[in-house]
Write an enzyme that holds these catalytic residues in place. Structure first.
Site, short mmCIF file in Angstrom:
data_model
loop_
_atom_site.label_atom_id
_atom_site.label_comp_id
_atom_site.label_asym_id
_atom_site.label_seq_id
_atom_site.Cartn_x
_atom_site.Cartn_y
_atom_site.Cartn_z
N HIS A 1 20.98 14.29 84.89
CA HIS A 1 21.05 12.88 84.50
C HIS A 1 22.47 12.37 84.66
O HIS A 1 23.12 11.96 83.70
CB HIS A 1 20.56 12.69 83.07
CG HIS A 1 19.16 13.19 82.84
ND1 HIS A 1 18.86 14.52 82.66
CD2 HIS A 1 17.97 12.53 82.76
CE1 HIS A 1 17.55 14.66 82.47
NE2 HIS A 1 17.00 13.46 82.53
N HIS B 1 6.66 7.45 80.97
CA HIS B 1 7.65 6.64 80.28
C HIS B 1 8.39 5.77 81.28
O HIS B 1 8.50 6.12 82.46
CB HIS B 1 8.63 7.48 79.46
CG HIS B 1 9.48 8.47 80.21
ND1 HIS B 1 8.97 9.48 81.00
CD2 HIS B 1 10.83 8.60 80.28
CE1 HIS B 1 9.96 10.20 81.49
NE2 HIS B 1 11.11 9.68 81.09
N HIS C 1 11.77 16.75 78.15
CA HIS C 1 13.15 17.11 77.80
C HIS C 1 13.93 15.89 77.26
O HIS C 1 15.10 15.71 77.56
CB HIS C 1 13.87 17.76 78.98
CG HIS C 1 13.95 16.93 80.22
ND1 HIS C 1 13.84 17.48 81.48
CD2 HIS C 1 14.17 15.60 80.43
CE1 HIS C 1 13.98 16.53 82.39
NE2 HIS C 1 14.20 15.38 81.76
N GLU D 1 9.12 12.40 87.16
CA GLU D 1 9.62 13.71 86.74
C GLU D 1 8.53 14.78 86.74
O GLU D 1 8.81 15.97 86.86
CB GLU D 1 10.24 13.62 85.34
CG GLU D 1 11.55 12.87 85.29
CD GLU D 1 12.12 12.77 83.88
OE1 GLU D 1 13.27 12.33 83.75
OE2 GLU D 1 11.39 13.11 82.91
#
Length: 279
Positions: A59, A193, A12, A240
């Site tokens: 976030h 990441h 996302h 995540e």
């Protein structure tokens, strides 16, 4: 009886949303990424799900360090796109399904999962980017959405095993809902990441591809991966991927992989995408 018919995983990345919003999806940098979702966009038009149970992480839009629920279930009639500091994305308000959401909330709590109930929830790119990847830029979203926000930002996040067990409980909840509706469950975020520190920009393709393989063929092994392994192998934001285990736990033992896409990089993130048919 409601039924969970399919599961989807997708990254996302916020820059994906920016590329869509600014008309940049056919640029040389972005075209290979978006081409990998063409199959899914056609397939989902044919599937016509009524509801998407969408697992994502906030976030710092709806939550802050002052309040960090581990699992927060959206039970509102609708969910507005959040202002993430540079304005709201130009996407439609997300329609909820409060009847199903409240049924799931009751079922989960009776199943001894303590969750936070959200009667108001602004949703950021973690939720709207997956919708845009699957449905493009419609005037209104073609599905109703039940959001589940998972804490994978502030330590300690839930374990992979706890996420899997929650997925099983969600499956029981959906299947006990009386209305005959087609429900899909999406797990979002990842893949490898890292956004800061000496390893900023880390991408571990062998780890990612093995994770995709196991999600279909050997998901039980993924339940046992400790947080430290996600950190070492997939970077600080790789955690995540535990949200994908909620999706996988909700599908049951047997699934059929219909489509796979993996692309590197998307704004320093490895993008992973699966479509799984529930048995």
């Amino acid at each position: 009886m409601a039924r969970i018919t399919a599961g989807i995983t997708t990254s996302h990345v916020p820059a994906i949303g920016a590329a869509i919003d600014r008309g940049g999806t056919r640029q040389d940098y972005w075209k290979p990424l978006f081409d990998g979702y063409e199959w899914t966009r056609k397939w989902i038009r044919e599937e016509c799900p009524d509801v998407v149970f969408l697992i994502y992480n906030d976030h710092a839009s709806a939550f802050s360090l002052e309040m960090i629920p581990t699992f927060a279930l959206g039970c509102a009639d609708s969910f507005a796109p959040a202002d993430e500091g540079f304005g709201r994305r130009p996407v439609p308000v997300v329609p909820g399904h409060p009847e199903l959401a409240w049924h799931i909330a009751q079922s989960l709590i009776m199943d001894e999962f303590d969750i936070t109930i959200m009667n108001k929830l602004d949703v950021d790119h973690g939720l709207t980017v997956p919708l845009s990847l699957m449905f493009g830029q419609p005037d209104t979203w073609p599905v109703r959405v039940v959001p589940l926000a998972v804490n994978v930002v502030q330590y300690p996040p839930p374990t992979g095993n706890r996420c899997w067990l929650l997925g099983e409980a969600i499956r029981r909840a959906v299947h006990s809902y009386g209305e005959d509706i087609n429900v899909q469950i999406w797990g979002t975020g990842g893949m490898s990441h890292q956004l800061q520190g000496p390893r900023a920009g880390l991408i571990n393709t062998p780890f990612d591809l093995a994770y995709l393989d196991r999600l279909t063929a050997d998901p039980q092994a993924l339940r046992r991966i400790p947080h430290i392994d996600y950190l070492r192998e997939a970077g600080t934001e790789g955690i995540e991927m535990v949200m994908w285990l909620i999706m996988r736990g909700a599908l049951g033992d047997d699934v059929t992989e219909l489509h796979r896409h993996y692309h590197v990089p998307a704004s320093n993130t490895a993008v992973g995408h699966l479509v799984l048919r529930a048995a």
